[in-house]
Design a protein around this motif. Structure first.
Motif, PDB file in Angstrom:
ATOM      1  N   GLU A 169     -14.594 -13.899   6.451  1.00 16.80           N
ATOM      2  CA  GLU A 169     -13.430 -13.628   5.602  1.00 16.80           C
ATOM      3  C   GLU A 169     -13.365 -12.147   5.220  1.00 16.80           C
ATOM      4  N   LYS A 170     -14.515 -11.554   4.877  1.00 20.97           N
ATOM      5  CA  LYS A 170     -14.548 -10.130   4.523  1.00 20.97           C
ATOM      6  C   LYS A 170     -14.115  -9.268   5.711  1.00 20.97           C
ATOM      7  N   ARG A 171     -14.649  -9.599   6.890  1.00 19.09           N
ATOM      8  CA  ARG A 171     -14.312  -8.811   8.079  1.00 19.09           C
ATOM      9  C   ARG A 171     -12.835  -8.955   8.437  1.00 19.09           C
ATOM     10  N   GLU A 172     -12.306 -10.161   8.307  1.00 15.87           N
ATOM     11  CA  GLU A 172     -10.888 -10.368   8.608  1.00 15.87           C
ATOM     12  C   GLU A 172      -9.993  -9.613   7.626  1.00 15.87           C
ATOM     13  N   SER A 173     -10.373  -9.600   6.351  1.00 13.56           N
ATOM     14  CA  SER A 173      -9.565  -8.867   5.368  1.00 13.56           C
ATOM     15  C   SER A 173      -9.633  -7.359   5.628  1.00 13.56           C
ATOM     16  N   LYS A 174     -10.805  -6.840   6.010  1.00 15.51           N
ATOM     17  CA  LYS A 174     -10.931  -5.421   6.355  1.00 15.51           C
ATOM     18  C   LYS A 174     -10.073  -5.086   7.568  1.00 15.51           C
ATOM     19  N   PHE A 175     -10.111  -5.964   8.564  1.00 12.25           N
ATOM     20  CA  PHE A 175      -9.326  -5.769   9.783  1.00 12.25           C
ATOM     21  C   PHE A 175      -7.841  -5.736   9.451  1.00 12.25           C
ATOM     22  N   TRP A 176      -7.399  -6.649   8.588  1.00 11.34           N
ATOM     23  CA  TRP A 176      -5.987  -6.712   8.194  1.00 11.34           C
ATOM     24  C   TRP A 176      -5.587  -5.451   7.450  1.00 11.34           C
ATOM     25  N   GLU A 177      -6.452  -4.988   6.527  1.00 12.73           N
ATOM     26  CA  GLU A 177      -6.156  -3.772   5.768  1.00 12.73           C
ATOM     27  C   GLU A 177      -6.036  -2.568   6.691  1.00 12.73           C
ATOM     28  N   SER A 178      -6.920  -2.470   7.684  1.00 14.14           N
ATOM     29  CA  SER A 178      -6.852  -1.342   8.610  1.00 14.14           C
ATOM     30  C   SER A 178      -5.585  -1.402   9.456  1.00 14.14           C
ATOM     31  N   ARG A 179      -5.121  -2.618   9.791  1.00 15.05           N
ATOM     32  CA  ARG A 179      -3.875  -2.762  10.544  1.00 15.05           C
ATOM     33  C   ARG A 179      -2.669  -2.361   9.718  1.00 15.05           C
ATOM     34  N   MET A 180      -2.701  -2.666   8.411  1.00 18.24           N
ATOM     35  CA  MET A 180      -1.550  -2.434   7.544  1.00 18.24           C
ATOM     36  C   MET A 180      -1.573  -1.070   6.861  1.00 18.24           C
ATOM     37  N   LYS A 181      -2.562  -0.243   7.188  1.00 18.61           N
ATOM     38  CA  LYS A 181      -2.744   1.024   6.489  1.00 18.61           C
ATOM     39  C   LYS A 181      -1.494   1.914   6.536  1.00 18.61           C
ATOM     40  N   GLY A 182      -0.934   2.172   7.695  1.00 15.92           N
ATOM     41  CA  GLY A 182       0.206   3.070   7.822  1.00 15.92           C
ATOM     42  C   GLY A 182       1.551   2.373   7.696  1.00 15.92           C
ATOM     43  N   LYS A 183       1.543   1.102   7.426  1.00 17.61           N
ATOM     44  CA  LYS A 183       2.775   0.305   7.407  1.00 17.61           C
ATOM     45  C   LYS A 183       3.716   0.715   6.276  1.00 17.61           C
ATOM     46  N   LYS A 184       3.185   0.964   5.086  1.00 21.10           N
ATOM     47  CA  LYS A 184       4.010   1.255   3.913  1.00 21.10           C
ATOM     48  C   LYS A 184       4.804   2.548   4.107  1.00 21.10           C
ATOM     49  N   SER A 185       4.139   3.614   4.553  1.00 21.34           N
ATOM     50  CA  SER A 185       4.832   4.890   4.738  1.00 21.34           C
ATOM     51  C   SER A 185       5.859   4.786   5.869  1.00 21.34           C
ATOM     52  N   GLN A 186       5.528   4.028   6.899  1.00 22.42           N
ATOM     53  CA  GLN A 186       6.462   3.832   8.012  1.00 22.42           C
ATOM     54  C   GLN A 186       7.723   3.100   7.539  1.00 22.42           C
ATOM     55  N   GLU A 187       7.542   2.080   6.697  1.00 21.05           N
ATOM     56  CA  GLU A 187       8.687   1.339   6.162  1.00 21.05           C
ATOM     57  C   GLU A 187       9.569   2.242   5.295  1.00 21.05           C
ATOM     58  N   ARG A 188       8.936   3.103   4.487  1.00 16.15           N
ATOM     59  CA  ARG A 188       9.701   4.034   3.648  1.00 16.15           C
ATOM     60  C   ARG A 188      10.545   4.987   4.501  1.00 16.15           C
ATOM     61  N   LYS A 189       9.942   5.528   5.565  1.00 13.42           N
ATOM     62  CA  LYS A 189      10.667   6.444   6.444  1.00 13.42           C
ATOM     63  C   LYS A 189      11.847   5.744   7.101  1.00 13.42           C
ATOM     64  N   GLU A 190      11.616   4.525   7.585  1.00 12.26           N
ATOM     65  CA  GLU A 190      12.686   3.770   8.236  1.00 12.26           C
ATOM     66  C   GLU A 190      13.816   3.466   7.250  1.00 12.26           C
ATOM     67  N   ALA A 191      13.447   3.119   6.014  1.00  6.38           N
ATOM     68  CA  ALA A 191      14.458   2.834   4.989  1.00  6.38           C
ATOM     69  C   ALA A 191      15.258   4.083   4.660  1.00  6.38           C
ATOM     70  N   ALA A 192      14.591   5.241   4.576  1.00  4.20           N
ATOM     71  CA  ALA A 192      15.288   6.500   4.273  1.00  4.20           C
ATOM     72  C   ALA A 192      16.260   6.861   5.389  1.00  4.20           C
ATOM     73  N   VAL A 193      15.846   6.667   6.637  1.00  7.58           N
ATOM     74  CA  VAL A 193      16.721   6.972   7.778  1.00  7.58           C
ATOM     75  C   VAL A 193      17.935   6.052   7.766  1.00  7.58           C
ATOM     76  N   GLU A 194      17.706   4.786   7.519  1.00 13.78           N
ATOM     77  CA  GLU A 194      18.807   3.820   7.485  1.00 13.78           C
ATOM     78  C   GLU A 194      19.777   4.134   6.347  1.00 13.78           C
ATOM     79  N   LEU A 195      19.246   4.508   5.197  1.00 17.91           N
ATOM     80  CA  LEU A 195      20.094   4.857   4.059  1.00 17.91           C
ATOM     81  C   LEU A 195      20.892   6.128   4.345  1.00 17.91           C
ATOM     82  N   GLU A 196      20.265   7.074   5.015  1.00 14.60           N
ATOM     83  CA  GLU A 196      20.943   8.327   5.376  1.00 14.60           C
ATOM     84  C   GLU A 196      22.105   8.051   6.317  1.00 14.60           C
ATOM     85  N   GLN A 197      21.889   7.122   7.250  1.00 17.99           N
ATOM     86  CA  GLN A 197      22.940   6.798   8.222  1.00 17.99           C
ATOM     87  C   GLN A 197      24.071   5.997   7.582  1.00 17.99           C
TER      88      GLN A 197
END
Length: 172
Positions: free
Chosen positions: A101-129
């Motif tokens: 369980e610990k290893r799976e949660s670490k793996f998930w966190e590493s996968r989701m690390k850059g997700k938040k900033s990517q979503e913000r950028k995509e939202a800003a581009v969509e709002l700009e358009q």
């Protein structure tokens, strides 16, 4: 009690559950539910069906290589019953589950690390358009420079106070 794995989705098949299909060459396929059985009959590839374990592992959604998977293998060698051995085994199973369980949660966190900033950028581009959908067209004509508000930059400001004023402020 023997717990089998579904051939299609790799989930656990408990005794008395699921469907068993035996091919002409005596190969046995076990399915956890009719959904898996129907997909097998339609000759679908489990690696291409998104909800299967095979797809998730192939596309990097789950851990593929871990030492804890070694304990999950089937062993057909019978062992003589020993109360201490059973106790140790049950304790080991609990520890292995915690580690997994610990290893799976670490793996998930590493996968989701850059997700938040990517979503913000995509939202800003969509709002700009699509800013014309948010702001009224009349406001855009009146103020042609009307665009998205700039992000505020946080700055640290040092405020110094003489010691006498600090002491008075604390006393009040």
């Amino acid at each position: 009690m023997r717990l089998e794995k579904c051939w299609f989705c790799s989930s656990t098949v408990y005794p008395g559950h699921g469907i068993q299909f035996v091919r002409n060459d005596a190969k046995v396929f076990r399915f956890c539910r009719s959904k898996c059985h129907k997909n097998f009959k339609m000759k679908r590839n489990p690696r291409k069906v998104k909800w299967t374990k095979a797809y998730r592992k192939l596309h990097g959604k789950e851990l593929t290589q871990d030492t804890t998977f070694e304990f999950e293998r089937r062993r057909n060698r019978p062992e003589r019953y020993n109360r201490d051995l059973v106790d140790q085994t049950l304790n080991a199973i609990k520890k292995i589950e915690e580690v997994r369980e610990k290893r799976e949660s670490k793996f998930w966190e590493s996968r989701m690390k850059g997700k938040k900033s990517q979503e913000r950028k995509e939202a800003a581009v969509e709002l700009e358009q699509n800013i014309h959908l948010v702001k009224a067209p009349g406001a855009m004509v009146a103020e042609p420079g009307l665009t998205l508000p700039k992000q505020q930059v946080k700055m640290k400001v040092k405020v110094s106070m003489p010691k006498q004023q600090q002491i008075q402020a604390v006393q009040e």
